[in-house]
Motif scaffolding. Structure first.
Motif: not given
Length: 216
Positions: A122-146
């Motif tokens: 994640f130090e090598f690619s800060p972008e992928i760290d941001t995408y994982l945190k913001a989108h996968l664990f944010g936008d997706i995992f925050e939704r309580d459909s599941l």
């Protein structure tokens, strides 16, 4: 296979998540369609299944997720034509507006995994760290459909049926145990993977699971 006996079983709806996620990830639409019918019959709502299919894009890509959603549309329409009434289910709550996706996604990721995530990748690619945190664990995992348990079951099912992702499967076995999936339920998961995806896929999934359990 040398698998421990199951003492606490996954709910039927939780079991039904496994082939849906696995076949969406592998792109086997014919088997996915059967599994979608089985999932609805097992008590998954339409919105829960849509949430599974949407989540799969994070692991298998947009094409597989979109194909899965298209197949599900056809299944729902076909069932309506035969007079079947499936439960739509509740809509997810709105996402937080007082914090960014990156902020609440970072918090979710830490809770899910049990520790703050750092590392040279994640130090090598800060972008992928941001995408994982913001989108996968944010936008997706925050939704309580599941629930997070349901999401981790879907994740390990998808990863088990994909080639070359044993490191990620290993990590998500641990994450699933952090989120109310017991060891005996993971053993049951292996049985279900073997039933739907075959002995070779199950043998690899079991090998990865045993490696994780050996470190516990």
């Amino acid at each position: 296979m040398n698998i421990a006996s199951v003492t606490d079983s996954l709910e039927p709806s939780e079991q039904a998540i496994i082939p849906i996620a696995a076949f969406t990830a592998s792109g086997d639409i014919e088997k996915l369609q059967v599994s979608l019918h089985e999932g609805l019959d097992a008590g998954l709502t339409i919105n829960e299944i849509k949430a599974i299919l949407v989540q799969m894009y994070a692991y298998a890509g947009f094409p597989r997720s979109l194909n899965g959603l298209s197949a599900f549309m056809s299944v729902v329409d076909d069932r309506k034509k035969t007079g079947m009434t499936d439960i739509v289910g509740s809509e997810p709550k709105p996402l937080p507006t007082d914090r960014t996706s990156l902020e609440f996604g970072t918090e979710n990721q830490t809770k899910l995994i049990g520790a703050e995530v750092k590392g040279p990748l994640f130090e090598f690619s800060p972008e992928i760290d941001t995408y994982l945190k913001a989108h996968l664990f944010g936008d997706i995992f925050e939704r309580d459909s599941l629930s997070w348990k349901q999401r981790e079951i879907a994740t390990i099912a998808a990863l088990a049926n994909l080639n070359g992702v044993n490191n990620q499967l290993s990590a998500h076995y641990t994450f699933s145990m952090n989120n109310h999936v017991s060891v005996s339920q993971l053993n049951e998961f292996i049985h279900i993977i073997e039933k739907y995806c075959g002995p070779q896929i199950a043998a690899n999934a079991l090998q990865v699971l045993n490696s994780v359990l050996d470190t516990q």
